[in-house]
Scaffold this active site. Sequence first.
Site, short mmCIF file in Angstrom:
data_model
loop_
_atom_site.label_atom_id
_atom_site.label_comp_id
_atom_site.label_asym_id
_atom_site.label_seq_id
_atom_site.Cartn_x
_atom_site.Cartn_y
_atom_site.Cartn_z
N LYS A 1 -10.72 -0.29 10.43
CA LYS A 1 -10.83 -1.53 9.66
C LYS A 1 -11.23 -2.71 10.54
O LYS A 1 -11.33 -3.84 10.06
CB LYS A 1 -9.52 -1.82 8.93
CG LYS A 1 -9.14 -0.77 7.89
CD LYS A 1 -7.87 -1.12 7.16
CE LYS A 1 -7.40 0.02 6.27
NZ LYS A 1 -8.31 0.29 5.14
N HIS B 1 0.86 -1.19 0.00
CA HIS B 1 0.00 0.00 0.00
C HIS B 1 0.89 1.23 0.00
O HIS B 1 2.02 1.20 0.52
CB HIS B 1 -0.86 -0.05 1.27
CG HIS B 1 -1.94 0.98 1.33
ND1 HIS B 1 -1.69 2.30 1.65
CD2 HIS B 1 -3.28 0.88 1.15
CE1 HIS B 1 -2.83 2.96 1.66
NE2 HIS B 1 -3.81 2.14 1.36
N GLN C 1 -4.59 -5.07 7.26
CA GLN C 1 -5.52 -6.06 6.70
C GLN C 1 -5.43 -7.41 7.40
O GLN C 1 -6.12 -8.35 7.00
CB GLN C 1 -5.24 -6.24 5.20
CG GLN C 1 -5.42 -5.00 4.37
CD GLN C 1 -6.86 -4.51 4.32
OE1 GLN C 1 -7.79 -5.26 4.60
NE2 GLN C 1 -7.05 -3.25 3.97
N ASP D 1 2.94 -3.96 8.18
CA ASP D 1 1.68 -3.26 7.96
C ASP D 1 0.57 -4.27 8.23
O ASP D 1 0.29 -5.14 7.41
CB ASP D 1 1.62 -2.73 6.53
CG ASP D 1 0.26 -2.15 6.15
OD1 ASP D 1 -0.67 -2.19 6.99
OD2 ASP D 1 0.12 -1.69 5.00
N CYS E 1 -4.68 2.31 -3.79
CA CYS E 1 -3.47 2.85 -3.17
C CYS E 1 -2.31 1.87 -3.28
O CYS E 1 -1.53 1.70 -2.34
CB CYS E 1 -3.73 3.23 -1.71
SG CYS E 1 -4.95 4.52 -1.49
#
Length: 409
Positions: free
Chosen positions: A224, A122, A201, A198, A364
């Site tokens: 999220k 991302h 997700q 990261d 993104c």
Amino acid sequence: MILDSEKIRQDFPILKQDINDEPLVYLDNAATTQKPQQVLACLNDYYQQDNANVHRGVHTLAERATAKYEASRGKVRDFLNAGSVKEILFTRGTTTALNWVAKFAEQVLQPGDEVLISIMEHHSNLIPWQEACRRKRAKLVYVYLKDGQLDLEDFNNKLTAKTKFVSLAHVSNVLGCINPVKEIAELAHCYGAYVVVDGAQSVPHMPIDVQDLDCDFFALSGHKMLAPTGIGVLYGKEKLLEQMSPIEFGGEMIDFVYEHEASWKELPWKFEAGTPNIAGAIAFGEAIDYLIKLGMEQVHAHEQELVDYVLPKLQEIRGLTVYGPADTAKHTGVIAFNLDGLHPHDVATALDYEGVAVRAGHHCAQPLINYLGIHSAVRASFYIYNTKEDCDKLIEAIFKTKEFFNGTL
């Protein structure tokens, strides 16, 4: 225990509406999730009962707000299995957290050093590294893909003594693949590199243990995972956060201020200048409570059941290309695809006419989109309140879209 998605849906007021005269099927969860009534009530209760600034006042409202704010930090610590609340920094979200780590990298990097990332990142885990490398005259090195996943052979070939940071998405927001960050961390640490994850997700969808992963930094966003927007977390190993300079300066992060110098509070507060997102942090804690009650193993199993059901159906549609791993066991509930001859925005608009909310664009992740040889893609992404009926509605809407455009092309 199997999740009862129909029962869960009753906690989400926004899902009880029609879009274009069709029941809403919300499949844009990789962008943001909806909020249960428990989280909305928590926000409301804070503003109606406890609204005050934290860490500053000795009056009752301030003490209640501070206690709830710090209790949420403790909930995050437990949820991630961090070693201490000192390792949990509240941020505005994953983007802010990764920018903070990239700033720390500028304390470490020397000309000629390398930062290793993947082509699937991302922009939030790419542009900060571009800037850090530019400023420090370091080299940004990319790992590429094999069979819709990270090419581990390529990773091994590019990991060298020059590598000072390895920064990867735990789960790709386009490909839906899970990167083996524990294995990667073990390899990277052999070369003395720091490992940054990261987790935007992954944290909402599966159990996470940062100590087991042995990553040095881990970033995530509350919105999220059922929490409000504007609240996130940076986890960092305590010894590294002690070395890391504050990013913002001002009230609340200081210990003493003199006319020409100042000193900082201890962790984690030296990084939290100004008035934080108090309501967001407290509601984040409520969202964590909600997920813990469901059970993260059950959350993961539910999404895998949906993927096992819908991915083969998508793969059978003539003219539809799915990106990422073909094996359902290696694919999370993030599914990106394209229909031959149709622009993704047209597809997303057509699906919206059927009440199905998906995302279309470059997500993104423009370097990945370019690498795949496309301009953009449609993305459907699933969460705890989605059902097999939602999957069927997605498939039905795709067939209607194909039929409509084939008649007009």
